[in-house]
Write a protein that holds these residues in place. Structure first.
Motif, short mmCIF file in Angstrom:
data_model
loop_
_atom_site.label_atom_id
_atom_site.label_comp_id
_atom_site.label_asym_id
_atom_site.label_seq_id
_atom_site.Cartn_x
_atom_site.Cartn_y
_atom_site.Cartn_z
N VAL A 63 0.74 -1.17 -0.02
CA VAL A 63 0.05 0.09 0.08
C VAL A 63 0.92 1.11 0.11
O VAL A 63 1.79 1.45 0.82
N HIS A 64 0.66 2.23 -0.97
CA HIS A 64 1.55 3.37 -1.07
C HIS A 64 0.30 4.27 -1.08
O HIS A 64 -0.80 4.06 -1.82
N ALA A 65 0.74 5.69 -0.72
CA ALA A 65 -0.28 6.90 -1.04
C ALA A 65 -0.10 7.31 -2.41
O ALA A 65 0.92 7.66 -2.75
N ILE A 66 -0.73 7.36 -3.21
CA ILE A 66 -0.67 7.68 -4.61
C ILE A 66 -1.54 9.07 -4.86
O ILE A 66 -2.63 9.09 -4.75
N PRO A 118 -4.67 6.08 -0.43
CA PRO A 118 -3.86 4.90 -0.09
C PRO A 118 -4.58 4.05 -1.20
O PRO A 118 -5.54 3.73 -1.41
N THR A 119 -3.37 3.21 -1.77
CA THR A 119 -3.46 2.64 -2.90
C THR A 119 -2.94 1.11 -2.74
O THR A 119 -1.36 1.04 -2.44
N LEU A 120 -3.55 0.19 -3.17
CA LEU A 120 -3.17 -1.35 -3.17
C LEU A 120 -2.23 -1.45 -4.47
O LEU A 120 -3.16 -1.51 -5.43
N LEU A 121 -1.39 -1.98 -4.54
CA LEU A 121 -0.40 -2.22 -5.74
C LEU A 121 -0.14 -3.79 -5.64
O LEU A 121 0.40 -4.22 -4.71
N ALA A 133 -6.35 -4.69 3.20
CA ALA A 133 -5.49 -3.41 2.99
C ALA A 133 -6.10 -2.10 3.45
O ALA A 133 -5.44 -1.27 3.79
N GLY A 134 -7.52 -2.20 3.51
CA GLY A 134 -8.14 -1.00 3.94
C GLY A 134 -8.15 0.14 3.01
O GLY A 134 -8.12 1.43 3.37
N VAL A 135 -8.27 -0.23 1.58
CA VAL A 135 -8.07 0.84 0.74
C VAL A 135 -9.47 0.88 -0.11
O VAL A 135 -10.23 -0.03 -0.12
N ARG A 136 -9.69 1.92 -0.85
CA ARG A 136 -10.69 1.93 -1.93
C ARG A 136 -10.34 2.03 -3.45
O ARG A 136 -10.86 2.14 -4.24
N ARG A 137 -9.09 1.89 -3.46
CA ARG A 137 -8.26 1.91 -4.90
C ARG A 137 -7.22 0.65 -5.03
O ARG A 137 -6.44 0.68 -4.11
N LEU A 138 -7.21 0.01 -6.02
CA LEU A 138 -6.45 -1.04 -6.48
C LEU A 138 -5.96 -0.81 -7.88
O LEU A 138 -6.46 -0.57 -8.68
N PRO A 148 -17.53 3.92 -2.77
CA PRO A 148 -17.01 4.05 -4.02
C PRO A 148 -15.71 3.82 -3.98
O PRO A 148 -14.77 3.80 -2.98
N ALA A 149 -15.19 2.73 -4.96
CA ALA A 149 -14.18 1.90 -5.20
C ALA A 149 -13.59 2.05 -6.62
O ALA A 149 -14.59 2.04 -7.53
N GLU A 150 -12.45 2.05 -6.71
CA GLU A 150 -11.89 1.49 -8.00
C GLU A 150 -10.97 0.61 -8.32
O GLU A 150 -9.69 0.60 -7.33
#
Length: 247
Positions: free
Chosen positions: A102-105, A109-112, A186-191, A210-212
């Motif tokens: 997970v990085h802040a993009i 917060p974004t799961l990679l 991961a506790g994120v809304r973006r992957l 909302p997620a993406e």
């Protein structure tokens, strides 16, 4: 400044125009980036950091040229280059990340991920993935001669082509439940991931929010690049005709 993402380049001596396009990318647009992320399958096959062939050295030189301009380069291993290790990363100026980092993009917060772990319908592939990711298997493989490793890699590529041909496409795509589970964990809304070679931006609801999911494309015939900044995101293609030879 934008963060740039690529994956599934599958660099191979048989496709020199794609190697030139990647060098063009590293020597051009990437030098203005906040960071560059390579989410796996940089190479068509990787038989160890001690591979003395020309292509790995050429790409290490191009990556180091970018790193020397103080642009961070992050790498997550894919299913073709899972043996890429610290030695090659050090020569290239890359920082190795574990899958599902997970990085802040652009503040989000974004799961990679590479993405292959999300393809849970493909049981045969996942069994093979577990086998080759085991430390003992990797130790035994890397202890073999270079010729033996090259022969195994070619056999594995042939097997992969046959598996892809014989397996329905739906089974090789990501599992929506696996995606949701990974994002919740991961506790994120973006992957962001690659692997499936189906570039798209999927927007959906995850637990009523909302997620993406952004999928990167491959580089077989052209380049696929994602750019994310505070102003938004852009997922598009790079034309190999734009590249000049940086060899």
């Amino acid at each position: 400044m934008a963060c740039l993402f690529v994956s599934d380049l599958h660099l191979d001596p048989a496709r020199p125009q794609i190697t030139r396009l990647f060098e063009h990318f590293l020597a051009g647009e990437a030098r203005t980036a906040e960071a560059v992320y390579i989410l796996g399958d940089l190479f068509e096959a990787w038989i160890g950091d001690d591979d003395d062939s020309e292509l790995p050295a050429r790409i290490a030189h191009a990556l180091r040229g970018l790193a020397d301009t103080d642009v961070p380069i992050f790498f997550i291993a894919g299913n073709r280059d899972f043996l890429l290790g610290r030695d090659y990363a050090s020569r290239s100026g890359m920082c190795l990340l574990p899958d599902a980092s997970v990085h802040a993009i652009a503040g989000v917060p974004t799961l990679l991920m590479h993405g292959d772990a999300l393809c849970t319908y493909d049981h045969a592939y996942l069994a093979f993935r577990d086998q080759v990711r085991a430390p003992e298997w990797q130790r035994q493989f890397l202890a073999q001669t270079m010729d033996a490793r090259r022969a195994f890699a070619e056999q594995a590529r042939a097997g992969s082509r046959a598996h892809t041909h014989d397996t329905p496409e739906a089974l090789m795509d990501v599992n929506a439940e696996a995606v949701a589970r990974a994002m919740r964990t991961a506790g994120v809304r973006r992957l962001i991931h690659g692997h499936t070679h189906r570039p798209a931006v999927h927007r959906f609801m995850l637990d009523a929010q909302p997620a993406e999911r952004i999928v990167l494309g491959d580089w077989y015939a052209q380049g696929s690049r994602l750019s994310i900044s505070v102003g938004g995101l852009r997922l598009d293609s790079l034309d190999p005709a734009l590249a000049t030879d940086h060899a």
